[in-house]
Structure formats: structure tokens, C-alpha cells
Design a protein around this motif. Structure first.
Motif, short mmCIF file in Angstrom:
data_model
loop_
_atom_site.label_atom_id
_atom_site.label_comp_id
_atom_site.label_asym_id
_atom_site.label_seq_id
_atom_site.Cartn_x
_atom_site.Cartn_y
_atom_site.Cartn_z
N ILE A 49 -0.82 -5.80 0.72
CA ILE A 49 0.22 -4.95 1.28
C ILE A 49 -0.24 -4.52 2.67
O ILE A 49 -1.30 -3.92 2.82
N TYR A 50 0.57 -4.85 3.68
CA TYR A 50 0.25 -4.58 5.08
C TYR A 50 1.27 -3.61 5.67
O TYR A 50 2.41 -3.55 5.21
N GLY A 51 0.87 -2.93 6.73
CA GLY A 51 1.81 -2.18 7.54
C GLY A 51 2.04 -0.75 7.11
O GLY A 51 2.89 -0.07 7.66
N CYS A 52 1.31 -0.27 6.10
CA CYS A 52 1.49 1.11 5.68
C CYS A 52 0.14 1.69 5.27
O CYS A 52 -0.84 0.97 5.15
N GLU A 53 0.13 2.98 5.04
CA GLU A 53 -1.11 3.67 4.69
C GLU A 53 -1.13 4.02 3.20
O GLU A 53 -1.54 5.11 2.81
N LEU A 54 -0.69 3.11 2.37
CA LEU A 54 -0.50 3.37 0.95
C LEU A 54 -1.72 3.95 0.26
O LEU A 54 -1.62 4.91 -0.49
N ALA A 55 -2.89 3.43 0.52
CA ALA A 55 -4.09 3.89 -0.18
C ALA A 55 -4.85 4.96 0.59
O ALA A 55 -6.04 5.19 0.34
#
Length: 145
Positions: free
Chosen positions: A116-122
Motif C-alpha cells: 500500500i503506497y501513498g498514505c500514512e496508514l501504519a
């Protein structure tokens, strides 16, 4: 479609030539058109409709493939959620989508990976838990970049 290539994405994308994989790009990503240019040229790249449920779109898309060992999701999100099409997927509604998400594993190989790219999910503990739960539902290793 008009392409604006004024800026490059700020996240790394490294694909193996021999791995059967699929790249899914949400058009909510700034300058997503850049991703359709040379770095992904010749790859199996699909665009999510930002006005439709992204979870349903991904399941429909995956159903067209068999034996994928890698799924790359390029989307917006935050420290505890993903935005896929019209769907905001987070810990509060992950289990509402559990049946649909579990079906993704029907199209993936054993030991498949999801990036998963492009976000700060973790970026938060809640987001890290979300990533773990997502991996359990899909039966794959989920990594955030």
C-alpha cells in the motif's frame, strides 16, 4: 485524458519483472497520471473510479486474474484508514467489508504480498493493527510504503 506530469510521486515503487502482479491506482492521488507514464509502462495497471465503492471495484478486478502474487494499491489515506474510491476503510468498518475482502485471497497465490503506497496508514498503533487485520482477512502479507 490530459496528463499533467509536473511532479513525481514521493513514494518508491520497485517491481520484479517475473512476479505476476497487479497495480491499482486511485485517481484521488495527486498527479496520478504520472504513474501511468514510463515507470509502470507495460504493467497491468488499473484505475479506481473515485465515485464507486473501491472494495467492490478491487474484488471485481481481481476476479479477472488468477494466481497473483503481488497487489500494489496506490491510494490516499491517513494514519488509520485507506480511501479507495468512495470507500473510507478503517478499523470501525473493516469488519463490515470482511466477507468481500476475504474473497480477494481466491485470486492470490499462497504467500502473496500486498503493498500500500501513498498514505500514512501504519503511522499510528491503530493503523498498524489495521494493517495486521487486513493481512489476516486477505491471507497475505500487507506492507505499507
Amino acid at each position: 485524458m490530459t496528463t499533467n506530469l509536473s511532479t513525481e510521486p514521493t513514494f518508491p515503487i520497485n517491481f520484479s519483472q517475473s512476479t505476476p502482479y497487479l497495480v491499482v491506482v486511485d485517481t484521488a492521488i495527486d498527479n496520478y497520471q504520472y504513474l501511468l507514464a514510463s515507470p509502470l509502462l507495460g504493467r497491468e495497471v488499473h484505475i479506481l473510479d473515485i465515485e464507486t465503492d473501491g472494495i467492490a471495484q478491487i474484488k471485481t478486478l481481481l476476479s479477472q486474474f488468477e494466481g497473483l502474487s503481488c497487489l500494489h494499491l496506490i491510494c490516499k489515506g491517513g494514519p488509520d484508514h485507506l480511501e479507495l474510491g468512495t470507500t473510507r476503510l478503517d478499523v470501525d468498518n473493516l469488519w463490515d467489508y470482511a466477507d468481500e475482502i476475504c474473497q480477494w485471497q481466491d485470486y492470490l497465490t499462497e504467500g502473496a504480498e500486498i503493498f500500500i503506497y501513498g498514505c500514512e496508514l501504519a503511522a499510528s498503533r491503530l493503523g498498524q493493527a489495521f494493517v495486521s487485520w487486513l493481512g489476516l482477512l486477505i491471507g497475505a502479507t500487507v506492507r505499507t510504503e
